[in-house]
Scaffold this active site. Structure first.
Site, PDB file in Angstrom:
ATOM      1  CD1 TRP A 156      30.557  45.538  45.186  1.00  0.00           C
ATOM      2  CD2 TRP A 156      30.398  43.315  45.372  1.00  0.00           C
ATOM      3  NE1 TRP A 156      30.425  45.015  43.918  1.00  0.00           N
ATOM      4  CE2 TRP A 156      30.317  43.650  44.006  1.00  0.00           C
ATOM      5  CE3 TRP A 156      30.323  41.961  45.736  1.00  0.00           C
ATOM      6  CZ2 TRP A 156      30.154  42.699  43.006  1.00  0.00           C
ATOM      7  CZ3 TRP A 156      30.165  41.003  44.739  1.00  0.00           C
ATOM      8  CH2 TRP A 156      30.085  41.380  43.396  1.00  0.00           C
ATOM      9  CE  LYS A 180      32.843  55.075  49.041  1.00  0.00           C
ATOM     10  NZ  LYS A 180      32.081  54.018  48.304  1.00  0.00           N
ATOM     11  CB  SER A 182      31.663  48.353  48.353  1.00  0.00           C
ATOM     12  OG  SER A 182      30.459  48.175  47.617  1.00  0.00           O
ATOM     13  CB  THR A 236      35.758  51.955  39.941  1.00  0.00           C
ATOM     14  OG1 THR A 236      34.381  51.612  39.862  1.00  0.00           O
ATOM     15  CG2 THR A 236      36.005  52.676  41.256  1.00  0.00           C
ATOM     16  CG  LEU A 248      51.096  65.845  40.617  1.00  0.00           C
ATOM     17  CD1 LEU A 248      52.338  66.706  40.807  1.00  0.00           C
ATOM     18  CD2 LEU A 248      51.184  65.099  39.295  1.00  0.00           C
ATOM     19  CD  GLU A 254      43.072  42.643  43.154  1.00  0.00           C
ATOM     20  OE1 GLU A 254      43.021  42.129  42.006  1.00  0.00           O
ATOM     21  OE2 GLU A 254      42.171  42.527  43.982  1.00  0.00           O
ATOM     22  CB  CYS A 288      39.451  39.942  40.693  1.00  0.00           C
ATOM     23  SG  CYS A 288      40.443  39.752  42.198  1.00  0.00           S
ATOM     24  CD  GLU A 390      36.242  40.776  36.356  1.00  0.00           C
ATOM     25  OE1 GLU A 390      36.887  40.213  37.270  1.00  0.00           O
ATOM     26  OE2 GLU A 390      36.234  42.006  36.193  1.00  0.00           O
ATOM     27  CE  LYS A 460      47.217  41.142  29.295  1.00  0.00           C
ATOM     28  NZ  LYS A 460      46.892  40.194  28.200  1.00  0.00           N
ATOM     29  N   GLY A 463      45.524  45.769  36.508  1.00  0.00           N
ATOM     30  CA  GLY A 463      46.058  46.694  37.484  1.00  0.00           C
ATOM     31  C   GLY A 463      47.556  46.653  37.629  1.00  0.00           C
TER      32      GLY A 463
END
Length: 495
Positions: A156, A180, A182, A236, A248, A254, A288, A390, A460, A463
């Site tokens: 978002w 899809k 947010s 998520t 699979l 990210e 982020c 975070e 880590k 992502g």
């Protein structure tokens, strides 16, 4: 002067197979500057997610055979449409997620258009290789082929940019896509697709709105989805990967970060303070890659903190549609409560608040909005929870250091590894620290610079996979090996 708030002409529908499709019910989009509903978004079903994947699957054979010129022209035309509709997004994005209107023109629009133009160019360079082999009677080469249907799960905080990060390379490679959005930023994706719908063959791009447990789970677990790409948070991501594993299906993740900005004793403090403020307060701190952790050499820490606190206290907080606003509201009431929860825990753990406790004066119309003052916390030892958690808001925490090896170890001492930086005039120190920081992006004497072409992604818990670059084309395509016999003799193994 306050811009007019965006209001849609009707309730929002989904876009499936080139048609606008109604959902059985809807949910409210809330204007974070007002705290009140402004639009109704279709709440899609798992069945409609399946229909979107089916539409993308049926469109795939024709689209994957389209020429580079066709795909290049489409992506360039999308960039043109974004720029031609600047006023639409200048009203829509602030209304939807609280993005300050001044940032739409300087960040969202130019960055989004640049991404489509970058990948438009790369369609001509996307190719395989000839493989040197020992056998002179063999010709071996590879071709890059699209994967198929891509399911893109969007966040978002920067919906226009993150849509570009996923849609542009996927289309450039010849894939079809189901987006899809947010639930907190669906309208901007739907309005964007409405702007470009006439450019697209039916089914090449589809949008299904709704919530993760229904629509999202149906998409990422669908056996006809070739790859899932997500920008979001760790919980998520783990849920998405667990569902995708059943089919699979590979993923690109990210995720979040706790960007550590190291300021050396010889740093240019004027630039470092300005960059630190840019890094945490742009996009309301809901990024982020935010500079949410400051590691200051003890010899300059006091001066830096004084300058930064003074700057933070002058920042204008207000309605996202006001051009004078520098920091707008957080996206939602639940997120506002989460950020305040981090601040409350920090206070309980003895962290000092150097900026952010000033009285927040708002227009009466904004009294129910989700506003927070730009905040600077100080935890010299770097032991409080807020140092490694975070927060995802306009909150940064400062700590002090004396030893450069130790500060790198502290900067690396979180589960995140997305963005980091160092401010110094010593070239050798800059290279050494940049090499030792465990992050996908390391800035030196700058922050928040993400030009198209520079790989974006983390390590880590931040992502895996890379966006915004040539390497992203490899994420959305697969090599096929073609091995041709040129008349090699056969060994008499049988008979």
């Amino acid at each position: 002067m306050l811009k007019d708030r965006f209001r849609p002409d009707a309730d929002y529908r989904m876009f499936i197979g080139g048609e606008w499709v109604a959902a059985p019910d809807s949910f409210e989009a809330v204007d974070p500057s007002l705290g009140s509903a402004w639009a109704a978004i279709g709440n899609g079903t798992a069945g409609q997610a399946d229909a979107a994947v089916d539409a993308a699957r049926r469109a795939l054979p024709s689209w994957q055979r389209s020429t580079p010129a066709t795909r290049q022209a489409l992506l360039a035309a999308i960039a043109d449409r974004i720029e031609a509709n600047a006023e639409l997004f200048a009203r829509l994005l602030p209304t939807e997620n609280g993005r300050p209107v001044r940032e739409v023109a300087i960040a969202d629009l130019p960055a989004s258009a640049a991404i489509y133009r970058y990948y438009a160019g790369l369609t001509r360079a996307h190719r395989g290789d000839q493989i040197p082999v020992e056998d002179p009677h063999s010709l071996v080469y590879t071709v890059r082929e699209p994967l198929g249907v891509i399911a893109a799960i969007l966040p978002w905080n920067s919906p226009l940019i993150t849509t570009a990060n996923k849609l542009a390379p996927a289309l450039a490679c010849g894939n079809t896509v189901v987006l899809k959005p947010s639930e907190f930023a669906s309208a901007s994706v739907l309005e964007f697709v409405a702007l470009i719908a006439d450019l697209l063959p039916p089914g090449v791009v589809n949008v299904v709105t709704g919530f993760g447990p229904g629509v999202g789970a149906a998409l990422v677990g669908h056996p006809d989805v070739a790859k899932v790409t997500l920008t979001g948070g760790g919980p998520t991501a783990r849920a998405v990967m667990a569902t995708a594993a059943g089919a699979l299906t590979p993923t690109i993740m990210e995720l979040g970060g706790k960007g550590a900005m190291i300021v050396a004793k010889d740093a240019d403090l004027d630039r470092a303070v300005a960059d630190a403020a840019l890094g945490i307060y742009l996009a309301n701190g809901e990024a982020c890659i935010a500079s949410s952790r400051l590691l200051l050499h003890s010899s300059i820490a006091e001066e830096f903190l004084g300058r930064f606190a003074a700057l933070a206290s002058t920042i204008t907080v207000g309605d996202a549609l006001d051009p004078a606003t520098q920091v707008g509201p957080l996206v939602s009431r639940p997120h506002f409560d989460r950020v305040n929860g981090h601040l409350q825990r920090a206070r309980e753990q003895g962290v000092r608040v150097l900026a952010g406790d000033e009285e927040l004066v708002l227009d009466p119309v904004n009294r129910n909005g989700f506003f927070l003052r730009p905040t600077l916390l100080h935890d010299p030892s770097g032991t409080a929870d807020v140092v490694t958690s975070e927060v995802f808001g306009p909150v940064t925490v400062a700590e002090s250091f004396t030893d450069y090896d130790e500060v790198v170890e502290r900067a690396n001492g979180t589960r995140y590894g997305l963005a980091a930086g160092v401010w110094t005039t010593d070239l050798a120190r800059a290279h050494r620290i940049a090499g030792d920081l465990r992050a996908g992006i390391v800035w030196v004497n700058k922050w928040f610079d993400l030009p198209a072409g520079a790989p974006m992604g983390g390590v880590k818990d931040s992502g895996f996979g890379r966006e915004l670059s040539w390497e992203t084309m490899l994420e959305y395509s697969a090599p096929k090996t073609v091995n041709i016999d040129l008349g090699a003799p056969r060994f008499p193994l049988w008979g």
